[in-house]
Scaffold this motif. Structure first.
Motif, PDB file in Angstrom:
ATOM      1  N   VAL A 144      -7.073   3.117  -5.028  1.00  0.00           N
ATOM      2  CA  VAL A 144      -8.163   2.774  -4.118  1.00  0.00           C
ATOM      3  C   VAL A 144      -8.947   4.015  -3.699  1.00  0.00           C
ATOM      4  N   ALA A 145      -8.255   5.123  -3.486  1.00  0.00           N
ATOM      5  CA  ALA A 145      -8.926   6.344  -3.030  1.00  0.00           C
ATOM      6  C   ALA A 145      -8.139   7.555  -3.496  1.00  0.00           C
ATOM      7  N   ARG A 146      -8.872   8.657  -3.711  1.00  0.00           N
ATOM      8  CA  ARG A 146      -8.253   9.925  -4.107  1.00  0.00           C
ATOM      9  C   ARG A 146      -8.691  11.006  -3.124  1.00  0.00           C
ATOM     10  N   GLY A 147      -8.056  12.172  -3.255  1.00  0.00           N
ATOM     11  CA  GLY A 147      -8.440  13.301  -2.421  1.00  0.00           C
ATOM     12  C   GLY A 147      -7.935  13.220  -0.998  1.00  0.00           C
ATOM     13  N   LEU A 148      -6.838  12.483  -0.771  1.00  0.00           N
ATOM     14  CA  LEU A 148      -6.295  12.351   0.574  1.00  0.00           C
ATOM     15  C   LEU A 148      -5.422  13.552   0.924  1.00  0.00           C
ATOM     16  N   SER A 167      -3.117  17.187  -3.785  1.00  0.00           N
ATOM     17  CA  SER A 167      -3.864  16.100  -3.166  1.00  0.00           C
ATOM     18  C   SER A 167      -3.057  14.807  -3.243  1.00  0.00           C
ATOM     19  N   LYS A 168      -3.458  13.812  -2.449  1.00  0.00           N
ATOM     20  CA  LYS A 168      -2.794  12.514  -2.422  1.00  0.00           C
ATOM     21  C   LYS A 168      -3.760  11.425  -2.868  1.00  0.00           C
ATOM     22  N   LEU A 169      -3.189  10.305  -3.275  1.00  0.00           N
ATOM     23  CA  LEU A 169      -4.001   9.138  -3.600  1.00  0.00           C
ATOM     24  C   LEU A 169      -3.469   7.927  -2.845  1.00  0.00           C
ATOM     25  N   LEU A 170      -4.339   6.953  -2.653  1.00  0.00           N
ATOM     26  CA  LEU A 170      -3.981   5.687  -2.013  1.00  0.00           C
ATOM     27  C   LEU A 170      -4.068   4.596  -3.062  1.00  0.00           C
ATOM     28  N   ARG A 171      -2.985   3.834  -3.215  1.00  0.00           N
ATOM     29  CA  ARG A 171      -2.980   2.772  -4.206  1.00  0.00           C
ATOM     30  C   ARG A 171      -2.444   1.483  -3.595  1.00  0.00           C
ATOM     31  N   SER A 172      -2.710   0.376  -4.291  1.00  0.00           N
ATOM     32  CA  SER A 172      -2.317  -0.932  -3.770  1.00  0.00           C
ATOM     33  C   SER A 172      -1.977  -1.867  -4.925  1.00  0.00           C
ATOM     34  N   ARG A 173      -1.127  -2.853  -4.636  1.00  0.00           N
ATOM     35  CA  ARG A 173      -0.807  -3.908  -5.594  1.00  0.00           C
ATOM     36  C   ARG A 173      -0.422  -5.156  -4.810  1.00  0.00           C
ATOM     37  N   TRP A 204       0.851  -1.188   0.000  1.00  0.00           N
ATOM     38  CA  TRP A 204       0.000   0.000   0.000  1.00  0.00           C
ATOM     39  C   TRP A 204       0.886   1.237   0.000  1.00  0.00           C
ATOM     40  N   GLN A 205       0.420   2.279  -0.673  1.00  0.00           N
ATOM     41  CA  GLN A 205       1.213   3.503  -0.741  1.00  0.00           C
ATOM     42  C   GLN A 205       0.311   4.731  -0.859  1.00  0.00           C
ATOM     43  N   VAL A 206       0.692   5.776  -0.135  1.00  0.00           N
ATOM     44  CA  VAL A 206       0.070   7.094  -0.265  1.00  0.00           C
ATOM     45  C   VAL A 206       1.088   8.004  -0.939  1.00  0.00           C
ATOM     46  N   LEU A 207       0.702   8.628  -2.048  1.00  0.00           N
ATOM     47  CA  LEU A 207       1.634   9.483  -2.778  1.00  0.00           C
ATOM     48  C   LEU A 207       0.883  10.597  -3.489  1.00  0.00           C
TER      49      LEU A 207
END
Length: 217
Positions: free
Chosen positions: A150-154, A126-132, A115-118
């Motif tokens: 997975v999510a945006r606007g973080l 803004s930041k996004l949350l992604r996964s692999r 998982w990563q927030v970048l």
């Protein structure tokens, strides 16, 4: 007869509204319409902001629930503090607490999840949350999934999104603190979604090398 002539003259003198009166009436009507439409647009925007805020928080809660399931079935929780050199690609200035790995199980199959927030290139500031994920034997099988948003606007603050507390070894009892921030457009502030998660299998002595090497992006 004279009375009828007077009535005809009176009717012929009835000229209706003047141009000035029509302009004044149209101006007043236009102002009223503009005020009504302005109020409607304001209400629609408020409702849209409220829906976006609710959607953002709901998405983050879903993400935390997914991480929770992976951690509870996890064999190894890797420390986010050491992930800067473990394949957290795409954000060279990222804090090492913005990324984490989990060696977990799903339907009886072992897999590695990252998982990563970048930074979100599509939403500046803004930041996004992604996964692999990938199989432990990915160097042989080649089974590596691509990054999935997975999510945006973080948002980020001084506290890292992922913090691992507990034993120093990668397989002892540990507690993973997850803290994700979403932007609330209604209050123009951030909303925190956080949880402390513990893996039930992390005390069985796994080596901690099952999710290495980390695949390239």
């Amino acid at each position: 007869m004279a009375e009828m002539l007077r009535r005809v003259r009176a009717r012929s003198d009835d000229r209706g509204f003047t141009l000035t009166e029509l302009l004044v009436a149209m101006t007043v009507f236009g102002i009223c319409v503009a005020m009504v439409f302005g109020a409607v647009i304001l209400v629609v925007r408020k409702m849209d902001d409220a829906q976006k805020s609710a959607d953002a928080v709901f998405t983050l809660r879903q993400a935390v629930a997914q991480i929770d399931r992976q951690v509870r079935s996890g064999n190894v929780l890797y420390s986010p503090a050491s992930e800067a050199t473990a394949g957290c690609f795409g954000d060279p200035t990222a804090n090492s607490g913005n990324c984490m790995r989990i060696f977990t199980q799903s339907n009886g199959s072992e897999k590695c999840v990252q998982w990563q927030v970048l930074d979100d290139p599509g939403q500046p500031g803004s930041k996004l949350l992604r996964s692999r994920s990938w199989e432990p034997m990915w160097t042989t099988t080649g089974n590596v999934t691509g990054w999935s948003i997975v999510a945006r606007g973080l948002r980020l603050d001084a506290t890292n999104p992922f913090t691992l507390n507990g034993a120093l070894t990668p397989y002892k009892e540990r507690l993973l603190d997850v803290r994700l921030l979403a932007y609330d457009a209604r209050t123009r502030s951030t909303v925190s979604v956080q949880s402390s998660l513990a893996g039930r299998n992390t005390s069985y002595g796994y080596t901690g090398t099952d999710c290495t090497p980390v695949p390239l992006p």
